[in-house]
Design a protein around this motif. Structure first.
Motif, PDB file in Angstrom:
ATOM      1  N   VAL A 123       0.800  -1.213  -0.224  1.00 26.38           N
ATOM      2  CA  VAL A 123      -0.053  -0.015  -0.193  1.00 26.38           C
ATOM      3  C   VAL A 123       0.885   1.145  -0.024  1.00 26.38           C
ATOM      4  CG1 VAL A 123      -1.880   1.240   1.216  1.00 26.38           C
ATOM      5  CG2 VAL A 123      -1.686  -1.212   1.178  1.00 26.38           C
ATOM      6  N   VAL A 171      -7.648  -1.424   4.663  1.00 23.45           N
ATOM      7  CA  VAL A 171      -7.419  -0.251   3.360  1.00 23.45           C
ATOM      8  C   VAL A 171      -8.431  -0.453   2.454  1.00 23.45           C
ATOM      9  CG1 VAL A 171      -6.097   0.526   1.700  1.00 23.45           C
ATOM     10  CG2 VAL A 171      -5.243  -0.163   3.921  1.00 23.45           C
ATOM     11  N   TYR A 300       1.717  -3.598   5.709  1.00 26.21           N
ATOM     12  CA  TYR A 300       1.452  -3.562   4.593  1.00 26.21           C
ATOM     13  C   TYR A 300       2.554  -3.747   3.583  1.00 26.21           C
ATOM     14  CZ  TYR A 300      -2.369  -0.799   6.670  1.00 26.21           C
ATOM     15  OH  TYR A 300      -3.396  -0.509   7.564  1.00 26.21           O
TER      16      TYR A 300
END
Length: 403
Positions: A123, A171, A300
């Protein structure tokens, strides 16, 4: 299906997936970016129905020149869009793309009405915000906002999303894309990365036979603190267990490592990325293999080198957040995980020292690493899940603009 797989980084397991999809009767074009410097997988062993292609030939990416890099990555996106138009796949699978490349390619796929799957490995926006907060580069805050919007826009246009860990799901809940997310953890090619004897041709070539060796092989970027490697070797020397620190890497970390090792008197061997076919020997030459991951990147990012290390059947030390998926794998294999912080190095060095002084323990940890890899990295299961996702996207005639 005619499938375009683009893995910007050129990692081993994405290429392995393309070969397996081809064996199952699909026509696959496996595309990578030669401008991105990293350890590459087997990008030459083709079979009938599989073709390898590239973008970025002759381009030298300037990773630290952010404005110039933005322009370069936008042009690479245009190059990939032209490649998509030439291939005209039934479906595309995109992995590891920088956000500018991703956005341009997603727009082209939408215009061509070709459904595609986002294989979400990092991410980007979350990582950039953490760098801004840490003072690495204040401009990262603005970049996080802009690139985060682009990343979200692209994810909303994908017909399906594959994420590599459950931690990515929140997310996508924020982005409104969680309904099309499937979690498929990364793996490494068991048949390509195999255990080899500690004393091998590569270790002899580099003078490592009989030399206690701490080895790191892979990218060293913003998600890492390369000086921790030098500090770890320094701690081992102070504890009476000097080691050779071997780092296989190309990029901005090289001068940082060289300077830190010289200042601290650490025995350092720096080597560029090695040919993929020699990776088993490279990893087999380390008495302990080390993984680094910045604290803010823990949720992430899952360092793929960890998976290769496990396949190689070596003891592994993780300097990474405890909640990272790779950290959980290491603990299951009996290896050790410590916070990626200066204060943890004393304990980390003590663990390495224990492994170096106990050959039976080192052998047991290596066997447990390989055994875990063999349990977790079954290609057939992973390929079946991707094949089902790609078939579903083609069969549904999915509208790429839906959330």
């Amino acid at each position: 299906m005619r499938i375009l797989v683009h893995d910007y980084s050129g990692h081993p397991f994405q290429a392995q997936l393309s070969r397996e999809l081809t064996r199952r009767g699909h026509e696959v074009v496996h595309s990578t970016c030669t401008a991105y410097v990293s350890g590459k997988g087997d990008l030459a062993s083709g079979i009938r129905g599989l073709r390898f292609a590239t973008i970025g030939d002759g381009v030298e990416l300037r990773k630290e020149a952010y404005v110039r890099r933005l322009g370069q990555e936008t042009r690479l996106g245009c190059e990939l869009a032209r490649q998509v138009a030439r291939v005209r796949p039934d479906v595309a699978l995109l992995s590891n793309l920088p956000v500018p490349v991703l956005v341009v390619t997603a727009a082209a796929l939408r215009a061509l009405r070709i459904p595609w799957v986002l294989w979400h490995q990092d991410v980007t926006a979350v990582a950039l915000r953490s760098f801004a907060a840490a003072g690495i580069a204040r401009s990262m805050g603005l970049a996080a906002t802009v690139l985060g919007a682009g990343e979200k826009w692209a994810a909303r246009r994908a017909a399906a999303v594959v994420v590599i860990a459950d931690s990515f799901v929140p997310v996508h809940e924020q982005w409104g894309t969680a309904g099309k997310v499937t979690v498929v953890p990364n793996w490494a090619p068991l048949d390509e990365i195999t255990p080899v004897p500690r004393a091998n041709a590569w270790s002899a070539q580099h003078g490592l036979d009989g030399v206690p060796t701490l080895l790191y092989s892979g990218t060293l970027g913003l998600k890492h603190n390369p000086v921790l490697l030098v500090r770890l070797a320094e701690r081992l020397r102070e504890q009476g267990s000097p080691v050779r620190l071997v780092v296989v890497n190309d990029g901005p970390a090289v001068p940082v490592l060289r300077k830190a090792a010289a200042e601290r008197g650490v025995d350092l061997t720096l080597l560029p990325f090695q040919p993929y076919e020699r990776l088993p020997e490279v990893l087999g030459s380390g008495d302990v293999l080390v993984v680094l991951l910045d604290p803010d990147a823990g949720q992430y990012s899952v360092p793929s080198k960890t998976l290769s290390y496990l396949c190689a059947g070596r003891p592994v030390l993780g300097l990474m957040p405890a909640d990272n998926l790779a950290a959980r794998l290491l603990r299951r294999a009996g290896s050790a995980v410590f916070p990626p912080e200066e204060r943890a190095l004393e304990d980390a060095a003590a663990w390495v020292r224990t492994v170096l002084s106990d050959p039976a323990l080192a052998e047991r940890l290596g066997k447990e690493s390989r055994a875990l890899a063999e349990r977790e990295f079954a290609l057939d299961d992973c390929a079946t899940r991707f094949e089902e996702i790609l078939r579903g996207v083609c069969g549904a005639g999915a509208d790429p603009s839906r959330p």
